[in-house]
Scaffold this motif. Structure first.
Motif, short mmCIF file in Angstrom:
data_model
loop_
_atom_site.label_atom_id
_atom_site.label_comp_id
_atom_site.label_asym_id
_atom_site.label_seq_id
_atom_site.Cartn_x
_atom_site.Cartn_y
_atom_site.Cartn_z
N ALA A 179 128.52 53.47 12.82
CA ALA A 179 128.55 52.58 11.65
C ALA A 179 127.90 51.27 12.05
N LEU A 180 126.90 50.82 11.27
CA LEU A 180 126.10 49.68 11.67
C LEU A 180 126.19 48.55 10.65
N SER A 181 126.58 47.37 11.13
CA SER A 181 126.52 46.15 10.32
C SER A 181 125.34 45.31 10.81
N GLY A 182 125.12 44.16 10.17
CA GLY A 182 124.02 43.29 10.62
C GLY A 182 122.65 43.79 10.25
N HIS A 183 122.56 44.63 9.22
CA HIS A 183 121.28 45.21 8.80
C HIS A 183 120.57 44.25 7.85
N PHE A 184 119.47 44.72 7.22
CA PHE A 184 118.64 43.83 6.41
C PHE A 184 118.87 43.96 4.91
N LEU A 185 119.90 44.68 4.51
CA LEU A 185 120.22 44.82 3.08
C LEU A 185 121.16 43.70 2.65
N SER A 186 120.78 42.95 1.61
CA SER A 186 121.69 41.93 1.08
C SER A 186 122.68 42.59 0.12
N ASP A 187 123.82 41.93 -0.08
CA ASP A 187 124.82 42.43 -1.03
C ASP A 187 124.21 42.56 -2.43
N GLU A 188 123.37 41.59 -2.79
CA GLU A 188 122.76 41.60 -4.13
C GLU A 188 121.84 42.80 -4.30
N LEU A 189 121.04 43.10 -3.26
CA LEU A 189 120.14 44.25 -3.35
C LEU A 189 120.93 45.55 -3.48
N VAL A 190 121.99 45.68 -2.72
CA VAL A 190 122.82 46.89 -2.78
C VAL A 190 123.41 47.06 -4.18
N LYS A 191 123.95 45.97 -4.74
CA LYS A 191 124.52 46.03 -6.09
C LYS A 191 123.46 46.43 -7.11
N ASN A 192 122.29 45.79 -7.02
CA ASN A 192 121.21 46.08 -7.97
C ASN A 192 120.77 47.54 -7.87
N LEU A 193 120.70 48.05 -6.64
CA LEU A 193 120.28 49.44 -6.47
C LEU A 193 121.28 50.40 -7.11
N TYR A 194 122.56 50.19 -6.85
CA TYR A 194 123.57 51.08 -7.44
C TYR A 194 123.54 51.02 -8.96
N ASP A 195 123.33 49.82 -9.52
CA ASP A 195 123.22 49.69 -10.97
C ASP A 195 122.06 50.54 -11.50
N GLU A 196 120.92 50.45 -10.84
CA GLU A 196 119.74 51.19 -11.29
C GLU A 196 119.92 52.70 -11.12
N VAL A 197 120.55 53.09 -10.03
CA VAL A 197 120.77 54.52 -9.76
C VAL A 197 121.71 55.10 -10.82
N ARG A 198 122.78 54.39 -11.14
CA ARG A 198 123.69 54.87 -12.20
C ARG A 198 122.95 54.96 -13.53
N ASN A 199 122.12 53.95 -13.82
CA ASN A 199 121.35 53.97 -15.06
C ASN A 199 120.46 55.21 -15.13
N PHE A 200 119.83 55.56 -14.00
CA PHE A 200 118.95 56.73 -14.01
C PHE A 200 119.74 58.01 -14.26
N PHE A 201 120.80 58.22 -13.50
CA PHE A 201 121.53 59.49 -13.63
C PHE A 201 122.29 59.60 -14.95
N ASN A 202 122.45 58.47 -15.64
CA ASN A 202 123.07 58.50 -16.97
C ASN A 202 122.06 58.78 -18.08
N LEU A 203 120.77 58.86 -17.76
CA LEU A 203 119.77 59.20 -18.76
C LEU A 203 120.01 60.62 -19.28
N PRO A 204 119.57 60.92 -20.50
CA PRO A 204 119.71 62.30 -21.00
C PRO A 204 119.04 63.30 -20.06
N GLN A 205 119.63 64.49 -19.97
CA GLN A 205 119.12 65.49 -19.04
C GLN A 205 117.65 65.80 -19.26
N GLU A 206 117.22 65.87 -20.54
CA GLU A 206 115.80 66.20 -20.79
C GLU A 206 114.87 65.11 -20.28
N VAL A 207 115.34 63.85 -20.27
CA VAL A 207 114.52 62.76 -19.71
C VAL A 207 114.43 62.92 -18.19
N LYS A 208 115.58 63.16 -17.55
CA LYS A 208 115.57 63.36 -16.09
C LYS A 208 114.68 64.55 -15.71
#
Length: 316
Positions: free
Chosen positions: A38-67
């Motif tokens: 388990a590694l801490s001290g990496h180059f990902l900011s908390d804000e970037l991680v939050k933004n990524l998860y938001d975008e990922v949820r948005n994508f997988f919540n798209l209608p199946q035919e769009v995905k």
């Protein structure tokens, strides 16, 4: 930490020689022992991680035919969307209970590799999805570069041994969605027991129960990271290169207890791959009378192709 050691990348990046050596020793020992850290001290900011998860949820919540419109035939799932149940572990017939997306390398100054790799797929419904994905890819690639530099020193190699092999390497960032389980799965779990193909994997989203690692005694150990940690493991390519000195460990993602079947799980691994012509021939200093050479010579590209066939993503 449930049997998985923790390290801080800032020790390696420090100007303090004792901290450098401490990090090299700790990560080298962890990868020789259980193959995970388990590694801490990496180059990902908390804000970037939050933004990524938001975008990922948005994508997988798209209608199946769009995905489905972003599932690209003929490229073995290397870019864009792969639908639910399509990938299975080596030696398994049952598909894993997941759907996923692939961001691939953003090639710089190499027309040959630019032509060799499939293009990244743009999701037009979500203007920030690809922007945030690229930024995350770059920060994980940077983190992985320094982890490999520490491992090179642990192996008695030049610190920059891996640098040219991973620059423009065939790496993948894979946001995964494990949807709610709606009926009793038949012999299927969210991700069946497997080893990773690549050099090292950096995993976001191992903060809850689910990921399990097999230790040397054949026991499954929960791998749970702290909120600021990435889980990093050795892949088969690095294990092969080091003649199993560094261990590629079997791991799985188990189904949650029945009362949590109605919940989704998201995890986001970054698979650090080298360029396809990197030789994976066992390193001379990892072969001796007590540890004879265990693998035939092969390139990273040849090995990847073999494994994609094993996973059912490329047909023979």
């Amino acid at each position: 930490m449930s049997g998985i050691p923790s390290v801080n990348l800032q020790d390696f990046l420090s100007e303090d020689k004792n901290r450098n050596e401490k990090f090299i020793k700790e990560i080298g020992s962890a990868f020789e022992d259980i193959g995970f850290v388990a590694l801490s001290g990496h180059f990902l900011s908390d804000e970037l991680v939050k933004n990524l998860y938001d975008e990922v949820r948005n994508f997988f919540n798209l209608p199946q035919e769009v995905k489905d419109s972003y599932e690209i035939p003929g490229i073995g799932g290397q870019r864009g969307y792969t639908s639910f149940g399509k990938e299975h572990a080596k030696g398994k017939k049952e598909g894993d209970l997941k759907e996923f997306w692939h961001f691939g390398q953003y090639v710089e100054d190499n027309p040959k590799l630019e032509a060799e790799y499939p293009e990244n797929v743009i999701v037009k419904e979500l203007p920030n999805f690809n922007v945030i994905g690229k930024e995350t890819f770059k920060m994980l690639e940077k983190t992985a570069k320094y982890v490999l530099r520490a491992l090179a020193l642990h192996l008695g190699l030049e610190e920059t041994y891996f640098d040219d092999y991973i620059k423009n390497g065939n790496s993948i960032l894979r946001p995964i969605h494990y949807p709610p389980i709606t009926s009793e799965p038949k012999n299927a779990i969210r991700a069946a027991a497997h080893g990773d193909i690549n050099l090292i994997t950096l995993l976001m989203g191992a903060q809850g129960k689910g990921l399990q690692v097999m230790n040397h005694q054949g026991e499954w150990v929960d791998a749970i990271a702290q909120p600021n940690e990435l889980m990093i493991n050795v892949g088969d390519m690095l294990s092969r290169l080091t003649n199993n000195k560094l261990k590629s460990t079997i791991h799985q993602v188990v189904n949650p207890p029945r009362e949590l079947w109605g919940t989704s799980r998201y995890s986001i691994p970054y698979f650090m791959h080298p360029v396809s012509d990197m030789p994976l021939n066992c390193l001379d200093n990892c072969v001796d009378a007590e540890n004879p050479k265990q693998y035939e010579d092969i390139t990273a590209g040849e090995f990847l192709h073999e494994r994609l066939i094993d996973l059912g993503l490329i047909k023979k």
